[in-house]
Design a protein around this motif. Structure first.
Motif, PDB file in Angstrom:
ATOM      1  N   ARG A  25       0.846  -1.188   0.000  1.00 36.56           N
ATOM      2  CA  ARG A  25       0.000   0.000   0.000  1.00 36.56           C
ATOM      3  C   ARG A  25       0.882   1.238   0.000  1.00 36.56           C
ATOM      4  O   ARG A  25       1.890   1.293   0.702  1.00 36.56           O
ATOM      5  CB  ARG A  25      -0.906   0.020   1.228  1.00 36.56           C
ATOM      6  N   TYR A  49     -10.016  -3.724   7.265  1.00 29.87           N
ATOM      7  CA  TYR A  49     -10.300  -2.715   6.249  1.00 29.87           C
ATOM      8  C   TYR A  49     -11.122  -1.590   6.865  1.00 29.87           C
ATOM      9  O   TYR A  49     -12.091  -1.827   7.590  1.00 29.87           O
ATOM     10  CB  TYR A  49     -11.113  -3.323   5.103  1.00 29.87           C
ATOM     11  N   CYS A  52     -14.241   2.125   2.684  1.00 31.88           N
ATOM     12  CA  CYS A  52     -13.652   2.617   1.443  1.00 31.88           C
ATOM     13  C   CYS A  52     -14.291   1.919   0.247  1.00 31.88           C
ATOM     14  O   CYS A  52     -15.051   0.968   0.388  1.00 31.88           O
ATOM     15  CB  CYS A  52     -12.135   2.394   1.415  1.00 31.88           C
ATOM     16  N   ILE A  54     -12.927   0.093  -3.249  1.00 33.49           N
ATOM     17  CA  ILE A  54     -11.698  -0.426  -3.842  1.00 33.49           C
ATOM     18  C   ILE A  54     -11.971  -0.841  -5.282  1.00 33.49           C
ATOM     19  O   ILE A  54     -12.878  -1.631  -5.552  1.00 33.49           O
ATOM     20  CB  ILE A  54     -11.146  -1.629  -3.053  1.00 33.49           C
ATOM     21  N   CYS A  88      -8.163 -11.865   3.653  1.00 32.19           N
ATOM     22  CA  CYS A  88      -8.035 -11.422   2.269  1.00 32.19           C
ATOM     23  C   CYS A  88      -7.039 -12.297   1.521  1.00 32.19           C
ATOM     24  O   CYS A  88      -5.958 -12.609   2.036  1.00 32.19           O
ATOM     25  CB  CYS A  88      -7.589  -9.963   2.227  1.00 32.19           C
ATOM     26  N   ALA A 102      -7.711   2.356  -3.486  1.00 32.76           N
ATOM     27  CA  ALA A 102      -8.695   2.420  -2.408  1.00 32.76           C
ATOM     28  C   ALA A 102      -9.062   3.875  -2.161  1.00 32.76           C
ATOM     29  O   ALA A 102      -8.177   4.733  -2.037  1.00 32.76           O
ATOM     30  CB  ALA A 102      -8.140   1.787  -1.136  1.00 32.76           C
TER      31      ALA A 102
END
Length: 241
Positions: A25, A49, A52, A54, A88, A102
């Motif tokens: 990131r 998370y 947001c 994505i 994830c 994001a």
């Protein structure tokens, strides 16, 4: 309008490749917008998370929340309306790395957009904290313009916020609009659970009592358990652990 994966890849990937050189990131020139890159596949890994949107131009990710699986790739985007601990999984190769963006969803922006839309629809009674949905040409058009402006610090400052606002508007108008509306509906149960979740993440080192939390959410203990699990797929105690 549904699209073919090739359409998204052809339009977004060259821009993403020029902007995202670092794996992992990384920040963009515009506050609230972050880049994502993975040069190899990664197994299921726990991650938290924040709320947001994505959008991925290349590669594929899967989010596992309880027994639910959400895929986001060149055809589908992801919406998270509350902070969630999930697992994830990433699919990528050195030749075709995962490339994505994001975008934070500020509640103030949601309020302003809903006022401008004169949105008086009823908030859905049951909404989840995470969804994946099919990308549309309109959303891709906005993403292309956002990526183009991120190549210039000045364009990012002047043009970027309005394009981000448009992207959030497109999501509000799509299948995920209900979750975002519920997030800012002051008296909705979803909003009350979201407020408790934000407190968990700010005060994670404190001990919480379920009865007290239910009272803060203006719910009975049984209703609090039911609504909390509907949003997060976990009980309050499971979530805290």
């Amino acid at each position: 309008m549904k699209i073919k994966e090739k359409t998204s890849t052809n339009r977004l990937v060259p821009l993403l490749e020029s902007l995202i050189r670092r794996e992992g990131r990384s920040p963009s020139p515009l506050e609230g917008v972050r880049f994502m890159r993975a040069d190899a596949s990664l197994p299921r890994t726990p991650i938290v998370y924040d709320p947001c949107i994505i959008i991925v131009g290349q590669g594929r990710k899967r989010v596992y929340l309880g027994d639910q699986v959400f895929t986001y790739d060149a055809c589908n985007y992801l919406v998270l309306s509350v902070p969630l601990p999930v697992e994830c999984e990433t699919q990528a190769t050195p030749q075709k790395p995962l490339l994505g963006v994001a975008i934070d969803v500020p509640p103030v922006t949601l309020h302003e957009l809903l006022i401008g839309m004169e949105d008086d629809d009823e908030v859905p009674g049951a909404v989840r904290g995470v969804y994946s949905s099919v990308l549309t040409e309109e959303l891709i058009d906005a993403m292309v313009r956002l990526l183009e402006c991120l190549r210039s610090p000045m364009d990012s400052r002047i043009l970027g916020p309005q394009i981000v606002r448009e992207i959030i508007y497109r999501v509000l108008c799509g299948e995920q609009g209900g979750a975002l509306r519920a997030l800012v509906a002051r008296h909705s149960r979803f909003n009350q659970i979201a407020r408790i979740l934000r407190r968990f993440h700010k005060e994670y080192d404190k001990e919480f009592d379920v009865e007290t939390l239910a009272k803060e959410a203006n719910m009975s203990v049984s209703a609090f358990h039911h609504n909390f699990k509907a949003v997060t797929s976990a009980s309050p105690l499971q979530y805290l652990k």
